[in-house]
Design a protein around this motif. Structure first.
Motif, mmCIF file in Angstrom:
data_model
loop_
_atom_site.group_PDB
_atom_site.id
_atom_site.type_symbol
_atom_site.label_atom_id
_atom_site.label_comp_id
_atom_site.label_asym_id
_atom_site.label_seq_id
_atom_site.Cartn_x
_atom_site.Cartn_y
_atom_site.Cartn_z
ATOM 1 N N ALA A 189 87.884 -26.610 43.545
ATOM 2 C CA ALA A 189 86.633 -26.068 42.884
ATOM 3 C C ALA A 189 86.978 -24.580 42.502
ATOM 4 C CB ALA A 189 85.150 -26.395 43.437
ATOM 5 N N ARG A 190 87.657 -24.046 43.300
ATOM 6 C CA ARG A 190 88.011 -22.492 43.235
ATOM 7 C C ARG A 190 89.268 -22.417 42.361
ATOM 8 N NH1 ARG A 190 86.048 -19.015 48.593
ATOM 9 N NH2 ARG A 190 84.029 -19.767 48.711
ATOM 10 N N GLY A 191 89.924 -23.612 41.861
ATOM 11 C CA GLY A 191 91.268 -23.295 41.209
ATOM 12 C C GLY A 191 92.164 -23.080 41.984
ATOM 13 N N ILE A 192 92.260 -23.455 43.377
ATOM 14 C CA ILE A 192 93.368 -23.369 44.308
ATOM 15 C C ILE A 192 94.189 -24.575 44.166
ATOM 16 C CG2 ILE A 192 94.064 -23.249 46.683
ATOM 17 C CD1 ILE A 192 91.324 -21.505 47.184
ATOM 18 N N SER A 193 95.529 -24.301 44.135
ATOM 19 C CA SER A 193 96.440 -25.775 44.332
ATOM 20 C C SER A 193 96.521 -26.256 45.411
ATOM 21 C CB SER A 193 97.981 -25.299 43.754
ATOM 22 O OG SER A 193 98.895 -26.214 43.930
ATOM 23 N N VAL A 194 95.980 -27.546 45.552
ATOM 24 C CA VAL A 194 95.730 -28.291 47.180
ATOM 25 C C VAL A 194 96.948 -29.182 47.360
ATOM 26 C CG1 VAL A 194 94.250 -29.572 48.229
ATOM 27 C CG2 VAL A 194 93.335 -27.752 46.873
ATOM 28 N N HIS A 195 97.421 -29.309 48.392
ATOM 29 C CA HIS A 195 98.472 -29.942 48.972
ATOM 30 C C HIS A 195 97.930 -30.463 50.087
ATOM 31 C CE1 HIS A 195 102.173 -29.253 46.439
ATOM 32 N NE2 HIS A 195 101.369 -28.278 46.117
ATOM 33 N N LEU A 196 97.933 -31.924 50.882
ATOM 34 C CA LEU A 196 97.398 -32.301 51.995
ATOM 35 C C LEU A 196 98.579 -32.945 52.769
ATOM 36 C CD1 LEU A 196 94.956 -33.342 49.735
ATOM 37 C CD2 LEU A 196 93.983 -33.185 51.955
ATOM 38 N N LEU A 197 98.433 -32.974 54.101
ATOM 39 C CA LEU A 197 99.702 -33.376 55.071
ATOM 40 C C LEU A 197 98.787 -34.518 55.860
ATOM 41 C CD1 LEU A 197 102.424 -33.435 56.194
ATOM 42 C CD2 LEU A 197 101.484 -32.120 58.157
ATOM 43 N N ALA A 198 99.111 -35.837 55.508
ATOM 44 C CA ALA A 198 98.604 -36.752 56.353
ATOM 45 C C ALA A 198 99.274 -37.309 57.498
ATOM 46 C CB ALA A 198 98.416 -38.152 55.209
ATOM 47 N N GLU A 199 98.761 -37.702 58.681
ATOM 48 C CA GLU A 199 99.508 -38.034 59.754
ATOM 49 C C GLU A 199 100.079 -39.384 59.682
ATOM 50 O OE1 GLU A 199 98.068 -39.254 64.392
ATOM 51 O OE2 GLU A 199 96.516 -38.977 62.881
ATOM 52 N N LYS A 200 99.648 -40.304 58.716
ATOM 53 C CA LYS A 200 100.543 -41.471 58.665
ATOM 54 C C LYS A 200 100.759 -41.768 57.078
ATOM 55 C CE LYS A 200 98.787 -43.377 62.775
ATOM 56 N NZ LYS A 200 98.109 -44.702 63.414
ATOM 57 N N ALA A 201 101.565 -42.444 56.511
ATOM 58 C CA ALA A 201 101.724 -42.945 55.429
ATOM 59 C C ALA A 201 100.473 -43.750 54.967
ATOM 60 C CB ALA A 201 103.083 -43.790 55.312
ATOM 61 N N ASP A 202 99.894 -44.541 55.576
ATOM 62 C CA ASP A 202 98.835 -45.345 55.340
ATOM 63 C C ASP A 202 97.620 -44.391 54.698
ATOM 64 O OD1 ASP A 202 100.243 -47.500 55.994
ATOM 65 O OD2 ASP A 202 99.090 -47.890 57.922
ATOM 66 N N PHE A 203 97.494 -43.107 55.239
ATOM 67 C CA PHE A 203 96.502 -42.132 55.089
ATOM 68 C C PHE A 203 96.425 -41.499 53.871
ATOM 69 C CE2 PHE A 203 95.726 -41.649 59.868
ATOM 70 C CZ PHE A 203 95.294 -42.742 59.977
ATOM 71 N N VAL A 204 97.586 -41.680 52.824
ATOM 72 C CA VAL A 204 97.827 -40.885 51.604
ATOM 73 C C VAL A 204 97.061 -41.639 50.449
ATOM 74 C CG1 VAL A 204 99.904 -40.372 52.301
ATOM 75 C CG2 VAL A 204 99.635 -42.290 50.718
ATOM 76 N N THR A 205 96.404 -42.923 50.570
ATOM 77 C CA THR A 205 95.888 -43.471 49.596
ATOM 78 C C THR A 205 94.289 -42.770 49.117
ATOM 79 O OG1 THR A 205 96.810 -45.574 50.040
ATOM 80 C CG2 THR A 205 94.941 -45.687 48.737
ATOM 81 N N LEU A 206 93.628 -42.494 50.031
ATOM 82 C CA LEU A 206 92.140 -42.257 49.810
ATOM 83 C C LEU A 206 92.383 -40.734 49.099
ATOM 84 C CD1 LEU A 206 89.276 -42.214 49.856
ATOM 85 C CD2 LEU A 206 89.413 -41.359 52.109
ATOM 86 N N PRO A 207 93.018 -39.572 49.685
ATOM 87 C CA PRO A 207 93.125 -38.491 48.932
ATOM 88 C C PRO A 207 93.750 -38.381 47.623
ATOM 89 C CG PRO A 207 93.927 -38.315 51.081
ATOM 90 C CD PRO A 207 93.745 -39.681 50.979
ATOM 91 N N ARG A 208 94.538 -39.468 47.536
ATOM 92 C CA ARG A 208 95.196 -39.596 46.094
ATOM 93 C C ARG A 208 94.011 -40.255 45.070
ATOM 94 N NH1 ARG A 208 101.288 -41.223 47.763
ATOM 95 N NH2 ARG A 208 102.249 -39.200 47.891
ATOM 96 N N SER A 209 93.294 -40.989 45.504
ATOM 97 C CA SER A 209 92.228 -41.440 44.849
ATOM 98 C C SER A 209 91.006 -40.775 44.455
ATOM 99 C CB SER A 209 91.448 -42.756 45.565
ATOM 100 O OG SER A 209 90.691 -42.593 46.642
ATOM 101 N N LEU A 210 91.179 -39.706 45.164
ATOM 102 C CA LEU A 210 90.194 -38.594 44.914
ATOM 103 C C LEU A 210 90.590 -37.400 44.134
ATOM 104 C CD1 LEU A 210 88.679 -38.076 48.649
ATOM 105 C CD2 LEU A 210 87.678 -39.215 46.625
ATOM 106 N N GLY A 211 91.892 -37.831 43.380
ATOM 107 C CA GLY A 211 92.464 -36.825 42.499
ATOM 108 C C GLY A 211 93.193 -35.799 43.118
#
Length: 337
Positions: A189-211
């Motif tokens: 919301a502040r215009g920052i470029s966001v990356h996330l590190l998931a603990e497992k490969a299974d945990f990447v789906t939800l963040p990606r579905s949130l944009g």
């Protein structure tokens, strides 16, 4: 009334308890929605350090992520609170010590924490007694689901503010639980470029579905300069990883708590001229979280997997989690069964 009670390590029961009364400076709230978080699980398991220091003890009534409607006022409370949807600060300071007088009531030595320490009954109940001085009014645009996400949102917003990043700079969030995803939302919301590190490969789906397309695992994390890092994980080795990855002269914010002590090499902290910031509690972030939810710049409701009854949360705490992709489970005390 009915309330969730932790009667001992690993024991959660819904019991009949006395209904609250609005004492001096307090209100009574009909609770609409309550979130359950990792702190509650630590309290149930007996793992919380507060048990060792004696500021928490069983039986304990949990619940600190909440919203509801004020239905009774105690002496000295402004009548305008009656009938309003509210949430409140978890950290209740003594009000007279040096820290409280300096605006740092959230680290008051003598503080109570709603549903956590100091014996203050939490919100996982039909009603809640709460000090009016720590209330926050919710505008009509915030429904009960979002209202009960204000407390974790305040924590996340404090993390983002502590980074001191500007629009276009790159943030790495370590962890894709509720706080990690809320950090990502407030940063976006502040215009920052966001990356996330998931603990497992299974945990990447939800963040990606949130944009959030840039979600990685340890094996796939690109070698990029990270202008800010938030550790919102519970991994014992992640605090050191954050220090290893951060750009020199920038900031690492720690809000996640590992189950075992973590080690950080302060020589690296010094030689990289890194600022490390710890975040405890949502207090200063609550107004900003409310504003962001109200104007729609952040919508936390997609993080809620399910809403269950008080009896239902006993099953969830026992490991029988309802289906749903979000990390958060909510309780509606008015639900039956």
């Amino acid at each position: 009334m009915r309330a969730l009670v932790f009667t001992g390590p690993g024991r959660a029961e819904v019991l009949d308890v006395p209904a609250p009364v609005a004492g001096d400076g307090h209100v009574v709230i009909d609770v609409e929605r309550v979130g359950v978080c990792g702190t509650d699980l630590e309290l149930l398991g007996g793992d919380m350090s507060y048990f060792r220091t004696g500021v928490s003890a069983y039986p304990l009534r949990p619940g600190h992520e909440w919203c509801g409607v004020v239905t009774a006022l105690g002496p000295g409370v402004d009548e305008s609170w009656l009938g309003r949807r509210v949430t409140g600060d978890t950290m209740i300071g003594c009000g007279t010590c040096r820290r409280c007088l300096a605006g740092r009531h959230h680290v008051c030595e003598f503080r109570s924490e709603l549903g956590i320490r100091g014996g203050m009954p939490g919100a996982l109940a039909a009603q809640l007694a709460f000090p009016a001085a720590y209330l926050h009014a919710l505008p009509p645009s915030i429904d009960p689901a979002a209202g009960a996400m204000v407390e974790p949102g305040g924590n996340a917003l404090r993390c983002v503010s502590a980074l001191e990043l500007t629009a276009g700079e790159r943030l790495l969030v370590l962890g894709t639980g509720t706080i990690g995803l809320l950090v990502a939302m407030f940063a976006r919301a502040r215009g920052i470029s966001v990356h996330l590190l998931a603990e497992k490969a299974d945990f990447v789906t939800l963040p990606r579905s949130l944009g959030f397309p840039d979600v990685w695992t340890r094996d796939t994390l690109p070698s990029l300069p990270w202008d800010g890092i938030v550790d919102a994980s519970t991994g014992q080795d992640i605090p050191a990883l954050a220090l290893e990855l951060i750009e020199p002269g920038r900031r690492v914010v720690y809000i996640g708590l590992a189950h075992e002590p973590s080690r950080v090499d302060t020589r690296e902290l010094v030689l990289k001229d890194v600022t490390a910031v710890g975040i405890l509690g949502a207090s200063a972030g609550l107004p900003g979280a409310i504003s962001a939810y109200a104007d729609g710049s952040v919508d936390p409701r997609n993080l809620i997997a399910a809403t269950v009854s008080l009896d239902g949360i006993v099953d969830v705490l026992a490991g029988r989690r309802p289906p749903g992709s979000g990390p958060k489970v909510h309780v509606d005390p008015s639900l039956e069964g």
